[in-house]
Design an enzyme around this catalytic site. Structure first.
Site, PDB file in Angstrom:
ATOM      1  N   SER A 149       0.844  -1.201   0.000  1.00  0.00           N
ATOM      2  CA  SER A 149       0.000   0.000   0.000  1.00  0.00           C
ATOM      3  C   SER A 149       0.871   1.240   0.000  1.00  0.00           C
ATOM      4  O   SER A 149       1.979   1.237   0.563  1.00  0.00           O
ATOM      5  CB  SER A 149      -0.903   0.018   1.234  1.00  0.00           C
ATOM      6  OG  SER A 149      -1.568   1.269   1.359  1.00  0.00           O
ATOM      7  N   TYR A 162      -2.152  -0.340  10.169  1.00  0.00           N
ATOM      8  CA  TYR A 162      -2.270  -0.827   8.792  1.00  0.00           C
ATOM      9  C   TYR A 162      -1.028  -0.461   7.993  1.00  0.00           C
ATOM     10  O   TYR A 162      -0.427  -1.299   7.309  1.00  0.00           O
ATOM     11  CB  TYR A 162      -3.512  -0.245   8.130  1.00  0.00           C
ATOM     12  CG  TYR A 162      -3.634  -0.580   6.661  1.00  0.00           C
ATOM     13  CD1 TYR A 162      -4.077  -1.832   6.253  1.00  0.00           C
ATOM     14  CD2 TYR A 162      -3.302   0.354   5.681  1.00  0.00           C
ATOM     15  CE1 TYR A 162      -4.184  -2.147   4.905  1.00  0.00           C
ATOM     16  CE2 TYR A 162      -3.402   0.059   4.337  1.00  0.00           C
ATOM     17  CZ  TYR A 162      -3.847  -1.192   3.948  1.00  0.00           C
ATOM     18  OH  TYR A 162      -3.945  -1.502   2.623  1.00  0.00           O
TER      19      TYR A 162
END
Length: 257
Positions: A149, A162
């Site tokens: 990501s 995350y």
């Protein structure tokens, strides 16, 4: 059918029932691969992907793999072994895509230990042991592609855990590239930005202001689509990417440059 550069290959895609995973599975199939579509809970969606692939002349099968608990990797590969004989008698795999992940995370002040453990179990521990268990099945010259990501390189305190998981995944990728290089196996990460998937639907779709903001983050001025990421993954899975390993490929559309 598209360019068929993966004929005779077998690919495993975790989180393959929707979003980016679905787009990857369908692109691999168009390129000629047999695709194992791994899913956690949504059996209907997984079998829809498989049926769509088959209707378009490809080969695919679904297998359930609920990640985030001890033994999940062994269970995934047991399900794979039970079905792969119909497609590849030697039981081998050529491409492993660790796409499954969860984005549930909070800021530093409100993140609980349980939430921390869950996001790391799914996003880091599961890919680690999926690869560990899969190495005996992964052919020399194979591919490992981890879906990371843009949050791994940007400060986003609202999803701090995350982002940390994706940073860990990129480090995992780097070490895999070094360790498995002698076998001709490449390992790379692909790091998307904001992508129009079901995961982001609640705040993105039907909200012109949110969509405009997400589009403004990209140098290309639009929100990313699952196919934008899948096409990059397909390149890394192909022989054209044989000299690319240990890299994090930015797939954010030039976000936050």
């Amino acid at each position: 059918m598209g360019a068929r550069g993966l004929e005779g290959k077998v690919a495993l895609v975790t989180g393959g029932s929707r979003g980016i995973g679905r787009a990857i599975a369908e692109r691999f199939s168009r390129d000629g691969a047999t695709v194992a579509v791994a899913y956690a809970r949504d059996e209907t969606a997984a079998y829809e992907v498989v049926e769509r692939i088959r209707k378009n002349g490809g080969q695919a099968f679904a297998l359930r793999a609920e990640l985030g608990r001890h033994g999940d990797a062994a269970s995934l590969w047991a399900a794979f072994d039970a079905q792969i004989g119909e497609h590849a008698p030697d039981g081998s795999v050529d491409i492993i895509v660790n796409n499954a992940g969860i984005g549930r995370s909070s800021d530093l002040a409100s993140l609980t230990e349980e939430q921390f453990d869950e996001v790391f179990a799914v996003n880091v521990r599961a890919p680690f042991f999926i690869v560990q268990e899969g190495l005996k099945r992964l052919r020399d010259g194979g591919r490992i592609i981890n879906i990371s990501s843009g949050a791994a390189r940007l400060a986003m305190p609202e999803i701090i855990a995350y982002g940390a998981t994706k940073g860990a995944l990129d480090t995992f990728t780097l070490n895999l590239a070094k360790e498995l290089g002698p076998r001709g196996i490449t390992a790379n990460s692909v790091a998307p930005g904001v992508i129009d998937t079901d995961v982001n639907a609640s705040w993105l779709r039907g909200n012109p202001e949110a969509e405009a903001h997400a589009a403004s983050l990209s140098a290309l001025g639009r929100v990313g689509q699952p196919e934008d990421v899948a096409d990059i993954v397909a390149f890394l899975a192909s022989d054209d990417a044989r000299w690319v390993t240990g890299r994090v490929i930015d797939a954010t559309g030039g976000s936050c440059l």
